[in-house]
Design a protein around this motif. Structure first.
Motif, PDB file in Angstrom:
ATOM      1  N   GLY A  11       0.797  -1.220   0.000  1.00 44.37           N
ATOM      2  CA  GLY A  11       0.000   0.000   0.000  1.00 44.37           C
ATOM      3  C   GLY A  11       0.829   1.269   0.000  1.00 44.37           C
ATOM      4  O   GLY A  11       1.886   1.361  -0.623  1.00 44.37           O
ATOM      5  N   PHE A  12       0.332   2.281   0.716  1.00 43.03           N
ATOM      6  CA  PHE A  12       1.019   3.563   0.755  1.00 43.03           C
ATOM      7  C   PHE A  12       2.400   3.442   1.393  1.00 43.03           C
ATOM      8  O   PHE A  12       3.331   4.152   1.006  1.00 43.03           O
ATOM      9  N   GLY A  13       2.537   2.564   2.380  1.00 40.50           N
ATOM     10  CA  GLY A  13       3.836   2.389   3.016  1.00 40.50           C
ATOM     11  C   GLY A  13       4.894   1.950   2.031  1.00 40.50           C
ATOM     12  O   GLY A  13       6.029   2.459   2.026  1.00 40.50           O
ATOM     13  N   ARG A  14       4.544   1.005   1.177  1.00 35.41           N
ATOM     14  CA  ARG A  14       5.481   0.530   0.152  1.00 35.41           C
ATOM     15  C   ARG A  14       5.760   1.631  -0.874  1.00 35.41           C
ATOM     16  O   ARG A  14       6.921   1.860  -1.252  1.00 35.41           O
ATOM     17  N   GLN A  15       4.717   2.319  -1.320  1.00 31.21           N
ATOM     18  CA  GLN A  15       4.902   3.390  -2.301  1.00 31.21           C
ATOM     19  C   GLN A  15       5.799   4.495  -1.746  1.00 31.21           C
ATOM     20  O   GLN A  15       6.706   4.979  -2.441  1.00 31.21           O
ATOM     21  N   LEU A  16       5.550   4.908  -0.523  1.00 32.08           N
ATOM     22  CA  LEU A  16       6.370   5.945   0.091  1.00 32.08           C
ATOM     23  C   LEU A  16       7.822   5.509   0.171  1.00 32.08           C
ATOM     24  O   LEU A  16       8.744   6.254  -0.187  1.00 32.08           O
TER      25      LEU A  16
END
Length: 276
Positions: A11-16
């Motif tokens: 999710g966003f954690g991976r994208q960030l």
């Protein structure tokens, strides 16, 4: 810059994490399952530090945060990203499901902030970024416990922002709309349906995992906006991401304000009389 991010495996954690590492930043990230970001560890080496953490474990949160600050010296941005969704009518969810989502989305985020604040104060400032959702201000039937966790953390972060402003610590609450991450498919948990709710408004959430109904939001673009917000000063108090998020938030806040304004002439009737 150096970042601490919970839940970097998806999710966003991976994208960030991917975007930050690509631009040369350092990331201290947490995962619940070791090995889920092995590809990033192999590619970026010491630029990425990964710790195993379940955010329902408060002593482990403190140890992990303390160790990250000790090893990295300074952390500029702390991102509360770890969390998940729980859908089902309030009567359908179990006691165990209620306890776990609040322990993860609400208490876990609170404890990460509490663990980080002494370090941020000591270094003279920093940024706290809280991943929320438009559901932190607007509601849908069938998601009452998810909303409870997000409304709760938004209230906490708003208050903390006022508490820590004198120390140079700023806070941003991120309110994305639907995004094409695995949130609805891998992270989402659902209650066991009760027949009584089959034709109620709460039943709408039972189709949340339908892959034939893709979300509007591009997670890569959203992550880029979150990263860019860390360079803005003063920090945006809220970061609305997605046209659906704006639409839902605007409608909910407009309705709420109208409800309050309609009572302007009666609210004061419960005050003591002037001079008493």
């Amino acid at each position: 810059m150096t970042w601490f991010i919970t839940g970097i495996n998806s999710g966003f954690g991976r994208q960030l994490t991917e975007q930050l590492l690509q631009r040369g930043d350092r990331v201290a990230g947490t995962v619940r399952r070791p090995g889920t970001v092995a590809d990033l560890e192999d590619k970026y080496g010491d630029q990425l530090r990964v710790a195993r953490l379940d955010v329902t474990d408060t002593p482990a949160i403190r140890d992990t945060v303390d160790r990250a600050f000790k090893e990295l010296g300074r952390i500029d941005v702390v991102v509360n990203n770890a969390g998940y969704g729980l859908f089902g009518a309030a009567e359908e969810v179990t006691d165990e499901q209620i306890t776990h989502i609040l322990a993860t989305n609400l208490v876990g985020s609170i404890q990460v902030v509490r663990a980080a604040l002494p370090h941020l104060r000591a270094q003279g400032g920093g940024r706290l970024i809280q991943l929320s959702t438009y559901g932190g201000q607007a509601t849908n039937p069938g998601a009452s416990l998810y909303h409870a966790s997000k409304w709760g953390i938004e209230g906490f972060m708003e208050s903390v922002a006022k508490e820590v402003a004198p120390f140079g610590i700023e806070v941003t609450i991120v309110q994305p709309g639907g995004a094409r991450t695995e949130f609805r498919f891998d992270s989402l948990r659902t209650a066991t349906p009760m027949p009584a709710y089959d034709h109620s408004p709460a039943a709408m959430t039972r189709a949340a995992g339908d892959r034939d109904r893709p979300s509007l939001g591009d997670p890569a673009k959203m992550a880029a906006c979150i990263i860019a917000s860390a360079d803005r000063s003063p920090a945006p108090k809220r970061l609305v991401l997605g046209s659906d998020s704006y639409r839902f938030l605007h409608a909910a806040l407009t309705e709420r304000l109208a409800d309050v304004e309609a009572q302007w002439h009666t609210a004061g009737l419960t005050d003591f009389a002037a001079g008493s």
